[in-house]
Design an enzyme around this catalytic site. Sequence first.
Site, short mmCIF file in Angstrom:
data_model
loop_
_atom_site.label_atom_id
_atom_site.label_comp_id
_atom_site.label_asym_id
_atom_site.label_seq_id
_atom_site.Cartn_x
_atom_site.Cartn_y
_atom_site.Cartn_z
N ARG A 11 0.85 -1.18 0.00
CA ARG A 11 0.00 0.00 0.00
C ARG A 11 0.89 1.24 0.00
O ARG A 11 2.08 1.17 0.32
CB ARG A 11 -0.90 0.01 1.23
CG ARG A 11 -2.01 -1.02 1.21
CD ARG A 11 -2.75 -1.07 2.53
NE ARG A 11 -3.43 0.20 2.86
CZ ARG A 11 -3.95 0.47 4.04
NH1 ARG A 11 -3.87 -0.41 5.03
NH2 ARG A 11 -4.55 1.62 4.25
N LYS A 80 -3.86 -7.67 10.18
CA LYS A 80 -5.25 -7.33 10.52
C LYS A 80 -6.05 -6.92 9.29
O LYS A 80 -7.28 -6.92 9.33
CB LYS A 80 -5.31 -6.26 11.59
CG LYS A 80 -4.92 -4.86 11.15
CD LYS A 80 -4.98 -3.90 12.33
CE LYS A 80 -4.67 -2.47 11.92
NZ LYS A 80 -5.68 -1.89 11.01
N ASP A 81 -5.38 -6.55 8.20
CA ASP A 81 -6.08 -6.15 6.98
C ASP A 81 -6.49 -7.34 6.12
O ASP A 81 -7.32 -7.19 5.22
CB ASP A 81 -5.19 -5.24 6.12
CG ASP A 81 -4.98 -3.87 6.75
OD1 ASP A 81 -5.80 -3.49 7.61
OD2 ASP A 81 -4.00 -3.19 6.38
N LEU A 127 -15.64 -0.59 14.50
CA LEU A 127 -16.78 -0.96 15.34
C LEU A 127 -16.32 -1.73 16.57
O LEU A 127 -16.94 -1.65 17.63
CB LEU A 127 -17.77 -1.81 14.53
CG LEU A 127 -18.54 -1.10 13.42
CD1 LEU A 127 -19.52 -2.06 12.77
CD2 LEU A 127 -19.27 0.13 13.94
N ARG A 128 -15.26 -2.49 16.44
CA ARG A 128 -14.71 -3.24 17.58
C ARG A 128 -14.27 -2.28 18.67
O ARG A 128 -14.60 -2.45 19.86
CB ARG A 128 -13.52 -4.09 17.10
CG ARG A 128 -12.70 -4.73 18.23
CD ARG A 128 -11.44 -5.36 17.68
NE ARG A 128 -10.61 -4.39 16.99
CZ ARG A 128 -9.78 -3.55 17.59
NH1 ARG A 128 -9.68 -3.55 18.91
NH2 ARG A 128 -9.03 -2.70 16.89
N ARG A 129 -13.51 -1.24 18.29
CA ARG A 129 -13.08 -0.25 19.28
C ARG A 129 -14.27 0.53 19.82
O ARG A 129 -14.34 0.82 21.02
CB ARG A 129 -12.06 0.71 18.64
CG ARG A 129 -10.72 0.06 18.34
CD ARG A 129 -9.83 0.97 17.55
NE ARG A 129 -8.54 0.35 17.25
CZ ARG A 129 -7.81 0.62 16.18
NH1 ARG A 129 -8.25 1.51 15.29
NH2 ARG A 129 -6.65 0.02 15.99
N ARG A 146 -11.58 8.38 9.33
CA ARG A 146 -10.98 7.55 8.28
C ARG A 146 -9.66 8.16 7.83
O ARG A 146 -9.34 9.30 8.13
CB ARG A 146 -11.92 7.43 7.08
CG ARG A 146 -13.13 6.51 7.30
CD ARG A 146 -12.76 5.05 7.46
NE ARG A 146 -11.73 4.61 6.50
CZ ARG A 146 -11.97 4.31 5.22
NH1 ARG A 146 -13.20 4.40 4.75
NH2 ARG A 146 -11.00 3.92 4.43
N GLY A 147 -8.93 7.38 7.03
CA GLY A 147 -7.65 7.81 6.52
C GLY A 147 -6.52 7.01 7.13
O GLY A 147 -6.70 6.25 8.09
N ARG A 152 -5.26 10.52 10.25
CA ARG A 152 -6.07 10.50 11.46
C ARG A 152 -5.45 11.34 12.58
O ARG A 152 -6.15 12.03 13.31
CB ARG A 152 -6.32 9.06 11.91
CG ARG A 152 -7.39 8.36 11.08
CD ARG A 152 -7.63 6.94 11.52
NE ARG A 152 -6.65 6.02 10.96
CZ ARG A 152 -6.52 4.74 11.29
NH1 ARG A 152 -7.31 4.23 12.22
NH2 ARG A 152 -5.62 3.98 10.72
N CYS A 239 -15.71 -6.22 9.26
CA CYS A 239 -15.86 -4.81 9.63
C CYS A 239 -17.22 -4.47 10.20
O CYS A 239 -17.38 -3.46 10.87
CB CYS A 239 -15.58 -3.93 8.41
SG CYS A 239 -13.85 -3.53 8.23
#
Length: 313
Positions: A11, A80-81, A127-129, A146-147, A152, A239
């Site tokens: 990325r 994690k991605d 959403l987990r956090r 986001r970002g 962020r 997600c």
Amino acid sequence: MKRKKIVIGSRESRLALFQTSLVAERLKSDFEVEIVKIKTTGDKILDSALSAIGDKGLFTKEIETALLDGEIDMAVHSMKDLPTELPAGLMIGAILEREDAGDALISKGNLPLAKLPKGAKVATSSLRRRAQLLSLRSDLEVVDIRGNLDTRINKFDGGDLDAVVLAAAALIRMGHKERIAQKFTPDEMLPAVGQGAIGIETRAGDERVYAAIAGLNHPATSVAVLAEQAFLRRLEGGCQIPVGALSSLDDEGLELIGLISDLSGKRLIKGWMIDEEIRPEELGKNLAENLLKQGAGEILKEIRERAPGDKDG
């Protein structure tokens, strides 16, 4: 003699390129290394919450396509991605030793979560956090952000936010460790599956590349991440589902803690298991089954009925 070349896909974010450079540096003594930057769907869509656009390959699909097409020889990802099921023809060839797996709080005045003012505005993309924050403090106003990491942090610094929750590993790798006001313990907030670990994805059967990276694999991290992925896979989470997990290997065996929550954080089901025989797939599946028996299935059903689509980023 001309050295053999290896092309690595990554990325474009500064964090992703830093992580890719860790792999590249380990290979440069034996190979000519080229890094190819690839923009993913998750990097392009910044005006919607991750939970609203699904997570199957959000940050990996374009890179995996390049890998399958032979444009790159390997890809470096934050574990994690990655989806729990990889596309046919691809495999994880190595997982590097894990950095801090937990989540961390950056806040105005360097205050811990418990000392933030009532109704404090806390940002997260997950959403987990969100669910675990509200479970700890139901008075918080949790807003979406986001970002990439730098974006962020800049939004936090220039906005009206009281705090933002980010991965501790990302903050440490990018030189922001001193900004951490609080590192959450697993009892306070379980991380995303694979958080803090860097994985190298290769084409299945590519013995040349596999041989080149075999020495980079960290066995204890690999089995821990496999257990977490098996837990998530059995719950079919993503997600749109607040799922957290953390596994570790020690002299007692392979330990796994996992949780699932509703979106409000009011119903949070957590479990723990240990496997002395170090069977990560079985451990992850068994813990998920245990949570399903405690009511996780009802939470999953309710969330999916409210949020249709593919399925914490």
